[in-house]
Each structure stands twice: as C-alpha cells, then as structure tokens.
Design a protein around this motif. Structure first.
Motif, PDB file in Angstrom:
ATOM      1  N   PHE A   1     115.510  -5.934  53.955  1.00 31.98           N
ATOM      2  CA  PHE A   1     114.900  -4.643  54.257  1.00 31.98           C
ATOM      3  C   PHE A   1     115.972  -3.594  54.510  1.00 31.98           C
ATOM      4  CE2 PHE A   1     113.012  -1.333  56.860  1.00 31.98           C
ATOM      5  CZ  PHE A   1     111.924  -1.002  56.074  1.00 31.98           C
ATOM      6  N   SER A   2     117.057  -3.959  55.176  1.00 29.74           N
ATOM      7  CA  SER A   2     118.140  -3.000  55.437  1.00 29.74           C
ATOM      8  C   SER A   2     118.762  -2.499  54.147  1.00 29.74           C
ATOM      9  CB  SER A   2     119.221  -3.634  56.309  1.00 29.74           C
ATOM     10  OG  SER A   2     118.717  -3.908  57.587  1.00 29.74           O
ATOM     11  N   GLU A   3     118.947  -3.397  53.185  1.00 26.05           N
ATOM     12  CA  GLU A   3     119.495  -2.980  51.896  1.00 26.05           C
ATOM     13  C   GLU A   3     118.512  -2.073  51.161  1.00 26.05           C
ATOM     14  OE1 GLU A   3     122.366  -6.779  50.828  1.00 26.05           O
ATOM     15  OE2 GLU A   3     120.210  -6.955  50.471  1.00 26.05           O
ATOM     16  N   PHE A   4     117.239  -2.438  51.192  1.00 32.20           N
ATOM     17  CA  PHE A   4     116.194  -1.636  50.557  1.00 32.20           C
ATOM     18  C   PHE A   4     116.082  -0.260  51.214  1.00 32.20           C
ATOM     19  CE2 PHE A   4     111.652  -0.377  50.696  1.00 32.20           C
ATOM     20  CZ  PHE A   4     111.467  -0.106  49.352  1.00 32.20           C
ATOM     21  N   TRP A   5     116.251  -0.222  52.514  1.00 31.37           N
ATOM     22  CA  TRP A   5     116.117   1.030  53.270  1.00 31.37           C
ATOM     23  C   TRP A   5     117.123   2.085  52.800  1.00 31.37           C
ATOM     24  CZ3 TRP A   5     112.365   3.086  55.834  1.00 31.37           C
ATOM     25  CH2 TRP A   5     112.599   4.207  56.625  1.00 31.37           C
ATOM     26  N   GLN A   6     118.261   1.646  52.285  1.00 32.00           N
ATOM     27  CA  GLN A   6     119.241   2.594  51.738  1.00 32.00           C
ATOM     28  C   GLN A   6     118.618   3.421  50.620  1.00 32.00           C
ATOM     29  OE1 GLN A   6     123.251   1.028  50.813  1.00 32.00           O
ATOM     30  NE2 GLN A   6     122.399  -0.894  51.564  1.00 32.00           N
ATOM     31  N   LEU A   7     117.832   2.767  49.775  1.00 29.31           N
ATOM     32  CA  LEU A   7     117.164   3.469  48.678  1.00 29.31           C
ATOM     33  C   LEU A   7     116.188   4.499  49.223  1.00 29.31           C
ATOM     34  CD1 LEU A   7     116.411   3.904  45.688  1.00 29.31           C
ATOM     35  CD2 LEU A   7     114.770   2.013  45.958  1.00 29.31           C
ATOM     36  N   ILE A   8     115.419   4.117  50.220  1.00 34.23           N
ATOM     37  CA  ILE A   8     114.444   5.038  50.810  1.00 34.23           C
ATOM     38  C   ILE A   8     115.166   6.249  51.391  1.00 34.23           C
ATOM     39  CG2 ILE A   8     112.642   5.301  52.566  1.00 34.23           C
ATOM     40  CD1 ILE A   8     111.947   3.467  50.100  1.00 34.23           C
ATOM     41  N   GLY A   9     116.272   6.017  52.079  1.00 33.15           N
ATOM     42  CA  GLY A   9     117.050   7.123  52.641  1.00 33.15           C
ATOM     43  C   GLY A   9     117.576   8.061  51.575  1.00 33.15           C
ATOM     44  N   LYS A  10     118.100   7.493  50.494  1.00 33.05           N
ATOM     45  CA  LYS A  10     118.632   8.317  49.400  1.00 33.05           C
ATOM     46  C   LYS A  10     117.532   9.129  48.735  1.00 33.05           C
ATOM     47  CE  LYS A  10     122.455   5.204  48.405  1.00 33.05           C
ATOM     48  NZ  LYS A  10     123.031   4.226  47.477  1.00 33.05           N
ATOM     49  N   LEU A  11     116.384   8.500  48.512  1.00 33.60           N
ATOM     50  CA  LEU A  11     115.269   9.218  47.878  1.00 33.60           C
ATOM     51  C   LEU A  11     114.739  10.326  48.777  1.00 33.60           C
ATOM     52  CD1 LEU A  11     113.325   6.216  46.295  1.00 33.60           C
ATOM     53  CD2 LEU A  11     114.798   7.873  45.120  1.00 33.60           C
ATOM     54  N   ALA A  12     114.633  10.056  50.071  1.00 33.62           N
ATOM     55  CA  ALA A  12     114.158  11.071  51.014  1.00 33.62           C
ATOM     56  C   ALA A  12     115.150  12.229  51.090  1.00 33.62           C
ATOM     57  CB  ALA A  12     113.950  10.452  52.393  1.00 33.62           C
ATOM     58  N   CYS A  13     116.423  11.921  51.079  1.00 36.56           N
ATOM     59  CA  CYS A  13     117.469  12.950  51.116  1.00 36.56           C
ATOM     60  C   CYS A  13     117.360  13.864  49.904  1.00 36.56           C
ATOM     61  CB  CYS A  13     118.830  12.268  51.166  1.00 36.56           C
ATOM     62  SG  CYS A  13     120.213  13.375  51.405  1.00 36.56           S
TER      63      CYS A  13
ATOM     64  N   GLN B   1     114.673  14.243  47.887  1.00 37.65           N
ATOM     65  CA  GLN B   1     113.372  14.911  47.905  1.00 37.65           C
ATOM     66  C   GLN B   1     113.380  16.109  48.849  1.00 37.65           C
ATOM     67  OE1 GLN B   1     110.964  14.467  45.888  1.00 37.65           O
ATOM     68  NE2 GLN B   1     109.298  15.565  46.850  1.00 37.65           N
ATOM     69  N   GLY B   2     114.065  15.978  49.967  1.00 35.63           N
ATOM     70  CA  GLY B   2     114.123  17.047  50.952  1.00 35.63           C
ATOM     71  C   GLY B   2     115.155  18.115  50.631  1.00 35.63           C
ATOM     72  N   GLY B   3     115.942  17.892  49.594  1.00 33.45           N
ATOM     73  CA  GLY B   3     116.974  18.851  49.235  1.00 33.45           C
ATOM     74  C   GLY B   3     118.173  18.818  50.158  1.00 33.45           C
ATOM     75  N   PHE B   4     118.364  17.680  50.846  1.00 31.05           N
ATOM     76  CA  PHE B   4     119.477  17.558  51.790  1.00 31.05           C
ATOM     77  C   PHE B   4     120.735  17.019  51.156  1.00 31.05           C
ATOM     78  CE2 PHE B   4     115.562  16.884  54.384  1.00 31.05           C
ATOM     79  CZ  PHE B   4     115.617  18.080  55.063  1.00 31.05           C
ATOM     80  N   CYS B   5     120.627  16.456  49.965  1.00 31.94           N
ATOM     81  CA  CYS B   5     121.783  15.921  49.264  1.00 31.94           C
ATOM     82  C   CYS B   5     121.568  16.078  47.770  1.00 31.94           C
ATOM     83  CB  CYS B   5     122.013  14.443  49.622  1.00 31.94           C
ATOM     84  SG  CYS B   5     120.599  13.380  49.311  1.00 31.94           S
ATOM     85  N   GLN B   6     122.598  15.778  47.009  1.00 33.86           N
ATOM     86  CA  GLN B   6     122.514  15.961  45.554  1.00 33.86           C
ATOM     87  C   GLN B   6     122.082  14.713  44.862  1.00 33.86           C
ATOM     88  OE1 GLN B   6     126.398  17.383  44.530  1.00 33.86           O
ATOM     89  NE2 GLN B   6     126.000  19.367  45.426  1.00 33.86           N
TER      90      GLN B   6
END
Length: 87
Positions: free
Chosen positions: A68-80, A82-87
């Motif tokens: 789950f911790s490894e998978f959570w990285q993907l969720i964080g990147k996608l949220a970032c 989607q929110g326009g916080f990263c490229q």
C-alpha cells in the motif's frame, strides 16, 4: 477527505485480494486497478507495457508486487498533478 481515504484503501484491498497476498498488488491486480479505476488519470492506462513500467517505478524493493505504501506514491503523484501543484 475521510471518505476519499476510505475509498482508496477499500479499492486497494479489493484488488489486492484477487490473487496471492491480500496486502499487496500483483502485476495483474495493479493493471486491473489502474485500467478500471484510474483510466483518465494514468497515461496509456490500456497499454500493458506502460503499466508495467509504472509499476516498476513504484516497486521500491523490486519484489514484483506493490505494498500500500508503494501504491500510495502513485496516488500522491496523481493528486499533485490534478491539483496543479506539480508538473
């Protein structure tokens, strides 16, 4: 936010429990999760090669499964993204 977290955890558990360990996603489970739950957020979600590359980039210990911790990285990147916080 609590509902969103419960949904993400629930989806992980649902897909992880399909074969093998119920606490990790196999390559097949990850592919099914991404294509069914994240088709608009993950580029080339229908391309097995792209999904394999994505999984490899997340699989920190190179055991061929995602915790789950490894998978959570993907969720964080996608949220970032989607929110326009990263490229």
């Amino acid at each position: 936010m609590e509902a969103a977290i419960n949904t993400i955890v629930g989806q992980f558990k649902e897909f992880a429990g399909k074969d093998g360990s119920s606490s990790t996603l196999s390559k097949d489970e990850f592919h099914k999760l991404v294509t069914s739950q994240l088709p608009n957020f993950v580029k080339n979600a229908k391309d097995p090669g792209a999904i394999d590359q994505l999984m490899s980039s997340l699989d920190e210990n190179n055991d061929g499964e995602l915790t789950f911790s490894e998978f959570w990285q993907l969720i964080g990147k996608l949220a970032c993204k989607q929110g326009g916080f990263c490229q």
